[in-house]
Every structure is written in C-alpha cells, then in structure tokens.
Scaffold this motif. Sequence first.
Motif, PDB file in Angstrom:
ATOM      1  N   LEU A 138      -2.983  50.012  -3.577  1.00 47.29           N
ATOM      2  CA  LEU A 138      -2.474  50.146  -2.107  1.00 47.29           C
ATOM      3  C   LEU A 138      -2.798  52.069  -2.576  1.00 47.29           C
ATOM      4  O   LEU A 138      -2.397  52.698  -3.293  1.00 47.29           O
ATOM      5  N   LEU A 139      -3.466  52.555  -1.272  1.00 46.47           N
ATOM      6  CA  LEU A 139      -3.701  53.975  -1.046  1.00 46.47           C
ATOM      7  C   LEU A 139      -2.851  54.529   0.325  1.00 46.47           C
ATOM      8  O   LEU A 139      -3.023  53.757   1.348  1.00 46.47           O
ATOM      9  N   THR A 140      -2.449  55.632   0.270  1.00 46.21           N
ATOM     10  CA  THR A 140      -1.734  55.961   0.828  1.00 46.21           C
ATOM     11  C   THR A 140      -1.475  58.079   1.093  1.00 46.21           C
ATOM     12  O   THR A 140      -1.480  58.373  -0.288  1.00 46.21           O
ATOM     13  N   SER A 141      -2.113  58.126   2.022  1.00 48.58           N
ATOM     14  CA  SER A 141      -2.091  59.381   2.815  1.00 48.58           C
ATOM     15  C   SER A 141      -1.176  59.896   3.169  1.00 48.58           C
ATOM     16  O   SER A 141      -1.558  59.589   4.668  1.00 48.58           O
ATOM     17  N   GLN A 142      -0.129  61.022   3.227  1.00 50.58           N
ATOM     18  CA  GLN A 142       0.384  60.836   3.415  1.00 50.58           C
ATOM     19  C   GLN A 142       0.831  62.842   4.251  1.00 50.58           C
ATOM     20  O   GLN A 142       0.985  63.783   3.093  1.00 50.58           O
ATOM     21  N   ARG A 174       0.848  66.473   1.184  1.00 47.29           N
ATOM     22  CA  ARG A 174       1.323  68.362   1.161  1.00 47.29           C
ATOM     23  C   ARG A 174       1.265  67.772   0.225  1.00 47.29           C
ATOM     24  O   ARG A 174       2.568  67.812   0.081  1.00 47.29           O
ATOM     25  N   ALA A 175       1.213  69.522  -0.477  1.00 54.79           N
ATOM     26  CA  ALA A 175       1.990  70.351  -1.232  1.00 54.79           C
ATOM     27  C   ALA A 175       3.641  70.286  -0.926  1.00 54.79           C
ATOM     28  O   ALA A 175       4.406  70.492  -1.995  1.00 54.79           O
ATOM     29  N   ALA A 205      -6.914  63.598   6.306  1.00 52.02           N
ATOM     30  CA  ALA A 205      -6.419  62.311   7.037  1.00 52.02           C
ATOM     31  C   ALA A 205      -5.110  62.321   6.912  1.00 52.02           C
ATOM     32  O   ALA A 205      -5.177  61.003   5.252  1.00 52.02           O
ATOM     33  N   ARG A 206      -4.283  60.691   7.628  1.00 53.13           N
ATOM     34  CA  ARG A 206      -2.930  60.193   7.686  1.00 53.13           C
ATOM     35  C   ARG A 206      -4.116  58.618   7.194  1.00 53.13           C
ATOM     36  O   ARG A 206      -4.624  58.529   8.238  1.00 53.13           O
ATOM     37  N   ILE A 216      -5.824  51.325   7.696  1.00 48.15           N
ATOM     38  CA  ILE A 216      -4.705  52.038   8.792  1.00 48.15           C
ATOM     39  C   ILE A 216      -4.489  52.880   8.817  1.00 48.15           C
ATOM     40  O   ILE A 216      -4.305  53.859   8.289  1.00 48.15           O
ATOM     41  N   ILE A 217      -5.647  53.580   9.967  1.00 46.08           N
ATOM     42  CA  ILE A 217      -4.910  55.291  10.428  1.00 46.08           C
ATOM     43  C   ILE A 217      -4.504  55.572  12.073  1.00 46.08           C
ATOM     44  O   ILE A 217      -4.337  54.227  12.293  1.00 46.08           O
TER      45      ILE A 217
END
Length: 326
Positions: A138-142, A174-175, A205-206, A216-217
């Motif tokens: 599971l990879l998630t970008s916020q 994000r930092a 990108a989220r 999922i974008i």
Amino acid sequence: MSSNVISGYALDSDISSTARELYVLLAIADGIAPDPADPALSELLAFGLITPHPDSPTDGRYLVLNPVHAATRRQAELYRAARDAISAAEALPDTLRDLSISYRSTERPRVGAVEYLEGTQAINARVSEIIADATQELLTSQPHGPRPRARLDISRHRDLDAIRRGVSMRTLYRATARADETTAYWTAQMTAAGGHVRTLDGAFARSIVVDRRWAIIDDPASPPDELRAVFVEDVAVAGYVAGQFDRDWAAAMPWTGGKLRTSERAMSDLQISVCQLLAAGHDQRQIARELNVSHRTVTHQIAQIKEISGAGSIFQLAMWWERRGS
C-alpha cells in the motif's frame, strides 16, 4: 427529557421540569406521591432520583435519593455505553468481513477498469474496499499538508488492519505535516505497527497505489472546489504511478512521529496499567485494588497522565487511551 440511544442503552441526559417539580414535592411530603399515576414518577425512578419505600413499596410512597449519587450512577452508565459504542465501531470491519468476502467472490474480474467517484464519503468507501483486498503493498502520497482528524481516524483503522495482514505500507507526507500533532499521533501508530512514513519538501502528486494493481489519483478535470477521484485497475498505470512514488520516496526523510512518541515514552508501566484499566471500565478504587496500590497513588498517576494526554476528565482520558490504539 433529552434522550439518546447508544449500543442498546437509553441515555437520558436531563430530566423534565415536571419531574423536577415532583422531586421537590416528594422531598417536602416525606416521599408521598400526590398522584401515583403521574408519568413523572417513572422519569424520576429511571433516573435513580427516587425508589419505592421499602416499608410500603406499593402504596405510592418513595424514598427521595441524593441527586449527587444519582448523577454519579448515570455518569458511570454513560461512560460504559460510550466505551461499548467505541468497541462496537472498532469491531464492525471484522463482523462484516465474511460478508465482504462473499460479496467480492460474486464480482466478475475486471481488467483495465476505470471509475470516477465524487465526494469524500464515496471515495473513502471505495478506497477502504480496495485496501481490504490488498495482499502485498500500500503506497499513499499526501501532498496537501496535515489531514483532518476525521479522515485520519478512518485511515488509521483501515491501514492498521492492512499492516496486521502482512501488507507493506509506505506513506509520504509533505514536510509541513511534522508540525501537526494529530498527524504525528497517526504516524507514531503506523510506524509502531510496522508501517513506514516519510516527508518531502516541495510538490508531488496525491495518489494511492494498492498491490501495484490499483492506482487512485485526483481527477485533473474536476473543479477546484470539488473532490473527484479516478480509480484505475491496470498494472501498467499502477506501475507508472508507483514509479513516481518510489522516486519521491527516495528523496524523502523518514519520520516516526517523534513528537507524540516522546510523550508516550514518558509514561511509566504503572501509568500504562492505569490507562488500560480505565479504558476497561474500572473506577479508581477498583484500579487501586487491582494494582495493589493506594487510592491516592492512582489519583496522582491519573493527574500526571492528564498532563501527558491533555485530557480534562477521566472520561476524556479513557477515550484518549482507546483512540491511541493500545
């Protein structure tokens, strides 16, 4: 009377003005009810403010009880009901897991499927459904900074469940999220369970990638004031989005939610035991007997834990312990 129902409990939080007036009359009249059929009598009985007189339980005479004691009893009932409701909410995914398996077994396999969903509720529901099927990664970008507490609560149970099933989880923030205590708390829980979290300066990108099969974008065509997401079930697309994630991940800094973990490490074994027993519904005297310490010691430990947790009451403290996932 204002009333609510939680986990099968009728929770009356107030009594009517009629019942209040009757209580005063009973106190003045030595417990003799002017009208034995008055509905306000049932209200006072249910609240624990009166009880039938032991010497004449059937002739309309009552003992008037101390309101402070009645409030304490009702408060304990409310606490128990709230804890039961939280436990029931936590258990919901497991209680319906067999139905989810049956539902998924009837679905036809899809290749290259694309779905467009709008609105937080619909998107979260579909994300949870897909992650429930995850078996590997599971990879998630916020990228938009700290998330609201409500969204973190939803993802906390969902992601912890995936980690416990053996799914590898990596989350990129994000930092600026490092300064948010709620996100630090979430991060501490994820990393303690075996997940990995990093933060990155700059834009990215989220996205969510599940098993490098689902991507999922954000919908790039959606208006700025609307939340729309694109769900793509395709290994090529998911692999591309995962590749972008891997490049961002390599440039990011590890984060374990240290701000929260520092305060947790400050808790002694005794304080942890006190929290566990509070969350289980024990009062302070029961905790003292269980831990073989004095009631004063328990009171002192609770005061220290309140400082650590920021809780203002015993109930808030018990809820804080429940929410931290211990």
